[in-house]
Design a protein around this motif. Sequence first.
Motif, short mmCIF file in Angstrom:
data_model
loop_
_atom_site.label_atom_id
_atom_site.label_comp_id
_atom_site.label_asym_id
_atom_site.label_seq_id
_atom_site.Cartn_x
_atom_site.Cartn_y
_atom_site.Cartn_z
N TYR A 192 -7.83 8.32 1.11
CA TYR A 192 -8.11 7.23 1.62
C TYR A 192 -8.74 7.49 2.95
O TYR A 192 -8.40 8.39 3.70
CB TYR A 192 -6.86 6.32 2.06
CG TYR A 192 -6.24 5.70 0.77
CD1 TYR A 192 -6.43 4.30 0.27
CD2 TYR A 192 -5.41 6.48 -0.33
CE1 TYR A 192 -5.65 3.81 -0.57
CE2 TYR A 192 -4.74 6.07 -1.30
CZ TYR A 192 -4.77 4.52 -1.41
OH TYR A 192 -4.41 4.00 -2.70
N ARG B 254 -11.18 4.01 -1.09
CA ARG B 254 -10.22 4.98 -1.72
C ARG B 254 -11.22 5.68 -2.57
O ARG B 254 -12.10 5.05 -3.25
CB ARG B 254 -9.25 3.89 -2.48
CG ARG B 254 -8.33 5.21 -3.20
CD ARG B 254 -7.13 4.27 -4.02
NE ARG B 254 -7.65 3.46 -4.96
CZ ARG B 254 -7.03 2.40 -5.51
NH1 ARG B 254 -5.67 2.19 -5.38
NH2 ARG B 254 -7.86 1.82 -6.55
N ARG C 154 -10.83 -1.29 -0.29
CA ARG C 154 -9.86 -1.51 -0.33
C ARG C 154 -9.66 -2.56 0.76
O ARG C 154 -10.58 -2.97 1.58
CB ARG C 154 -8.82 -0.54 -0.23
CG ARG C 154 -8.79 0.56 -1.21
CD ARG C 154 -8.74 0.07 -2.63
NE ARG C 154 -7.20 -0.36 -2.92
CZ ARG C 154 -6.86 -1.05 -3.88
NH1 ARG C 154 -7.79 -1.35 -4.84
NH2 ARG C 154 -5.74 -1.21 -4.28
N ARG C 155 -8.44 -3.35 0.99
CA ARG C 155 -8.43 -4.43 1.76
C ARG C 155 -8.79 -3.71 3.39
O ARG C 155 -8.03 -2.55 3.62
CB ARG C 155 -7.18 -5.14 1.53
CG ARG C 155 -6.97 -6.20 2.80
CD ARG C 155 -5.73 -7.14 2.45
NE ARG C 155 -6.11 -7.92 1.26
CZ ARG C 155 -5.15 -8.63 0.44
NH1 ARG C 155 -3.92 -8.97 1.22
NH2 ARG C 155 -5.49 -9.48 -0.52
N TYR D 297 0.07 0.13 5.26
CA TYR D 297 -0.64 -0.08 4.21
C TYR D 297 0.19 0.00 2.95
O TYR D 297 0.72 1.30 2.74
CB TYR D 297 -1.91 0.36 4.15
CG TYR D 297 -2.96 0.21 2.78
CD1 TYR D 297 -3.04 -0.91 2.62
CD2 TYR D 297 -2.72 1.18 1.74
CE1 TYR D 297 -4.06 -1.17 1.30
CE2 TYR D 297 -3.66 0.92 0.46
CZ TYR D 297 -4.04 -0.22 0.41
OH TYR D 297 -4.97 -0.66 -0.83
N PRO E 209 0.14 0.54 -0.92
CA PRO E 209 -1.21 0.79 -2.04
C PRO E 209 -1.07 -0.17 -3.23
O PRO E 209 -1.87 -0.34 -3.90
CB PRO E 209 -1.17 2.24 -2.18
CG PRO E 209 0.37 2.49 -1.74
CD PRO E 209 0.79 1.89 -0.71
N GLN E 210 0.51 -0.40 -3.48
CA GLN E 210 0.61 -1.11 -4.61
C GLN E 210 0.47 -2.70 -4.64
O GLN E 210 -0.27 -3.28 -5.44
CB GLN E 210 2.14 -1.00 -4.91
CG GLN E 210 2.64 0.09 -5.05
CD GLN E 210 2.14 1.00 -6.10
OE1 GLN E 210 1.88 0.53 -7.27
NE2 GLN E 210 2.01 2.29 -5.84
N ARG E 211 0.20 -3.24 -3.45
CA ARG E 211 -0.02 -4.52 -3.15
C ARG E 211 -1.41 -4.71 -2.55
O ARG E 211 -1.86 -5.87 -2.53
CB ARG E 211 1.05 -5.15 -2.46
CG ARG E 211 2.30 -5.19 -2.99
CD ARG E 211 3.43 -5.96 -1.95
NE ARG E 211 4.61 -6.23 -2.51
CZ ARG E 211 5.60 -6.91 -1.93
NH1 ARG E 211 5.47 -7.48 -1.01
NH2 ARG E 211 6.92 -7.02 -2.56
N ASN E 212 -1.89 -3.46 -1.79
CA ASN E 212 -3.20 -3.43 -1.22
C ASN E 212 -3.18 -4.53 -0.20
O ASN E 212 -4.02 -5.52 -0.16
CB ASN E 212 -4.29 -3.88 -2.35
CG ASN E 212 -5.78 -3.91 -1.57
OD1 ASN E 212 -6.02 -3.04 -0.82
ND2 ASN E 212 -6.71 -4.68 -1.98
N GLU E 213 -2.05 -4.38 0.67
CA GLU E 213 -2.00 -5.31 1.75
C GLU E 213 -1.37 -4.56 2.99
O GLU E 213 -0.77 -3.44 2.93
CB GLU E 213 -0.95 -6.55 1.45
CG GLU E 213 0.37 -5.78 1.05
CD GLU E 213 1.14 -7.42 0.83
OE1 GLU E 213 0.64 -8.32 0.52
OE2 GLU E 213 2.56 -6.85 1.17
N TRP E 214 -1.75 -5.23 3.98
CA TRP E 214 -1.23 -4.63 5.41
C TRP E 214 -0.23 -5.38 6.22
O TRP E 214 -0.32 -6.44 6.06
CB TRP E 214 -2.65 -4.51 6.60
CG TRP E 214 -3.59 -3.49 6.06
CD1 TRP E 214 -4.87 -3.37 4.96
CD2 TRP E 214 -3.61 -1.69 6.44
NE1 TRP E 214 -5.40 -2.35 4.94
CE2 TRP E 214 -4.72 -1.29 5.62
CE3 TRP E 214 -2.87 -1.09 7.14
CZ2 TRP E 214 -5.08 -0.11 5.84
CZ3 TRP E 214 -3.08 0.18 7.36
CH2 TRP E 214 -4.15 0.54 6.52
#
Length: 383
Positions: A247, A256, A267-268, A302, A304-309
Motif C-alpha cells: 500500500y 494497492r 483505493r479509497r 484504514y 482493508p476489508q471495508r476499504n474505509e478510513w
Amino acid sequence: MSALNTVSFQVNKDNEIFGLNASQWKVIIAKVDANKVTQEDLFSAIVRWYKYNAGVRQQNLPDVIGSLRLDEFETEFIEKQIKPLPGCERLAIEAIKKRGDSISWLAVQNFGEDWLGVKDILRFNQAKEIWEKATRLEIKRYGFDTAFIENCFVFIGGRSINGPSKDVVSYNLLTKEWTTLSSMQEHRSSVCVVVLNKYIYAISGKNKRGDALTSVERFDWSTGRWQYVANMPRFAEAATVLNGDIYAFGDIDVARYNSATNRWEQRRSMLDRRYSPAVTAHEGFIYVIGGRHSDHRTAERYNPQRNEWTRIASLNVSRRYICAASIGGQLWAFGGVIDPAKWTDDVELYDAAADKWLIKKNLPVTGKFSCHAVPTKFVEKLY
C-alpha cells in the motif's frame, strides 16, 4: 484490596503489594494494563514482595516470576537478575532459549542532526518499554530508506553531498561487514522501501532534477539485480505491506500493488491530505499518523476489508517525519520533526481501548527512523 481490584496500582510504590499472595499476583500480572505497567515494573515489585517475607514466599516465587513474559527481558538481565533467584534457574534458561528464537525491533536513524555522518541504531527494550542505543554506523547520506533481508540492513538511495543517490549498500548484522550492491536504475531521495516475498521495492522518491517519481523498481536478492515494475498512479510519501500487498500513500491518495498481477489499483482516499506521514500495518489495519498539511497531530486508520478510513485520536505532539511501528502488539509513534526544522525525541504509545496516545520515555537521540523486526540473536550482537 484496591491493588487487586483496580489492577492499575503503582507497582513500585504501593505498599499494598506486601499483602498479596501468589494467586493474586498471577491475576494482576494477567490483567494489568500493559500500556501503563511494564514487565520490568512488575518484576521489581515481585522481588520487593518476595524479600519482604523471603522465608515464607520462596516456594511461590518461581510460580509468580514464571507468569511474566520472561523472554521480553534482555538476556543479560535474565542472567544477572532472574536466574539467581531461588528456584528460577530453569525459568531463566528456558527464557534465554526462547529469546534466541524471538524477534526484537531496531530503529535505524536515516535523518537527523548529523545529516552526512554517523547514524544511530536503536533497539527496543520490551521489558522496560524504552528505546536504547545499540550501535552507530557511518552512512554519508540522509533521507535514505532501509530494508532488512537475509541478516542484512540494506541502505537505499537518499541524498549525499552530490545530491540524490541511487547507491545501495548492505550491512550484515552477523558478520558486521559492508557490501556494495547493484545501484538502482534511478536516483531516489525520500524513497519509500518495503520488502515483500524476499524482494526489496524502491517506490517513488525524487530524482536529481527534483522531479517526483512515480516509477517503482524491485531488487532480487538472489540475482543482485534491479528491475522496473509497474508505475504507481502518483508520487508516494510512504508505503507499507499488509496481507501480501503493498500500500502506498501520497497526498490524499492510496494505491494497492498486487505483485502477482504487477498492477496498482486505487483505493479509497484518506480523510486528510498528508505530507511525510508515518505509516504502518498493525493488527490487520493500516495506520497513517501525522504529516497532515494543517495539523501534524492527526491520525487515521484504514480497514482493508471495508476499504474505509476512520479517524483516531490525535498525537500529543504535532510533527512529521515520524516513525510508526507495530511492536509486540502495541502501536508506537516516535521521533520526527517539529516545524520548521526542530528534530524531536518524543515517543507515544496508542491505547486503542481508550482511543488516546500515551506519552512514553523519550528516545536517546532525535531524528527520523525506520523500524524493523530482527531476530533477537542478531540484535544482541550489536551491543
